[in-house]
Design a protein around this motif. Sequence first.
Motif, PDB file in Angstrom:
ATOM      1  N   GLU A   1      -5.621  -3.971 -10.458  1.00 10.09           N
ATOM      2  CA  GLU A   1      -5.483  -3.526  -9.078  1.00 10.09           C
ATOM      3  C   GLU A   1      -4.097  -2.971  -8.815  1.00 10.09           C
ATOM      4  O   GLU A   1      -3.932  -1.964  -8.123  1.00 10.09           O
TER       5      GLU A   1
ATOM      6  N   TYR B   1       4.348   1.146 -11.379  1.00 11.43           N
ATOM      7  CA  TYR B   1       3.727  -0.013 -12.036  1.00 11.43           C
ATOM      8  C   TYR B   1       4.114  -0.048 -13.511  1.00 11.43           C
ATOM      9  O   TYR B   1       3.950   0.943 -14.230  1.00 11.43           O
TER      10      TYR B   1
ATOM     11  N   GLU C   1       0.830  -1.198   0.000  1.00 11.17           N
ATOM     12  CA  GLU C   1       0.000   0.000   0.000  1.00 11.17           C
ATOM     13  C   GLU C   1       0.867   1.251   0.000  1.00 11.17           C
ATOM     14  O   GLU C   1       1.903   1.291   0.652  1.00 11.17           O
TER      15      GLU C   1
ATOM     16  N   ARG D   1      -3.957   0.441 -10.157  1.00  9.74           N
ATOM     17  CA  ARG D   1      -4.760   1.367  -9.364  1.00  9.74           C
ATOM     18  C   ARG D   1      -3.997   1.839  -8.122  1.00  9.74           C
ATOM     19  O   ARG D   1      -4.108   2.992  -7.710  1.00  9.74           O
ATOM     20  N   ARG D   2      -3.211   0.967  -7.523  1.00  7.12           N
ATOM     21  CA  ARG D   2      -2.479   1.318  -6.310  1.00  7.12           C
ATOM     22  C   ARG D   2      -1.275   2.209  -6.592  1.00  7.12           C
ATOM     23  O   ARG D   2      -0.757   2.857  -5.690  1.00  7.12           O
TER      24      ARG D   2
END
Length: 327
Positions: free
Chosen positions: A99, A85, A76, A102-103
């Motif tokens: 996901e 990413y 997180e 998105r993080r």
Amino acid sequence: MPQRIHEVTAFLAEVLAPRAPLTVIVDGGDHGAAASFAARLAEAFPPSARAWTVDAVLGLSGPAGGRFDSALNVLEPAADRVIVYLRSGPRGRPLGSGEGERRAQVVIDHHDPQWPVIRHVHPRLADPERWYLTESRAFFGARAAGWDAKFGDDLPAYAMAVETAAPRPGDLAIDVGCGTGRALPALAAAVGPAGRVIGLDVTPAMLQAVRDAGRGDRADLVIGDARRLPFPDAVAGLVFAAGLVQHLPDPGAGLAELARVTRPGGKLMIFHPSGRAALAARHGRTLRPDEPLNRENLEPLMAKAGWRLSRYDDPEDYFLVLAERLL
């Protein structure tokens, strides 16, 4: 080290290093790609910043070398932690729900490891003015010459979208983010000899591709940023935007700028020649609820920017939104 890789890693180090001590996690792609990019990024960092690598399947690889080394504790975002990413993977093989992307505070197109391109940086790390134009041109400039060979069969879909938008004869129609100009011939035919068509794109190589394809004969071609259109207020009868809004750093502000140049009662056509789910699958992910083109998100953004949404179509083979400029 190839120049493009150096440009990207040097920029990220410039943005992130002042926040050291810092943990930088490189996620996505495969383990080899993540490890390779992280190593090059670490070379650009001063010694005070720590670079780690993380793979979506194998878990974290860090100084301790353990496969599960604190992975659950660092995935997180936090004040001393940044996730980078890598958007990549073999075409046709889904990578998941998105996901990991998105993080992430930084998203990099890594389909070509020799030509990485920054596609998103969280505003708290860097203002879009520092990276958006440069990286957009790097992404599309490298693809301009081969774009039509890859997507040229989309021309009938663009003609359908223009017919649906129904610009009036004599209108000014502006294709914002025109790419190789696939909508320009249909727009010129629709507005007729008394009308005017402008094709605007931020990437010079894309406008050259318009000329090479012979689509600029009835259109004025302009190099420009969709976020700051070089046109007066309330001049356009139709703004055509294909594959544009969702890629802007601030979609709401982008919609407001499109509204600024459109006369009251004029129209906005947001278009893509494939549906959103099909496009997401092509890029190896599934749709997420927070995406700006979800109707639940887009409609209030449009209303705030001065548009009234009148049509929203999202079948498998195209995406189409038609809106009217409020008085």
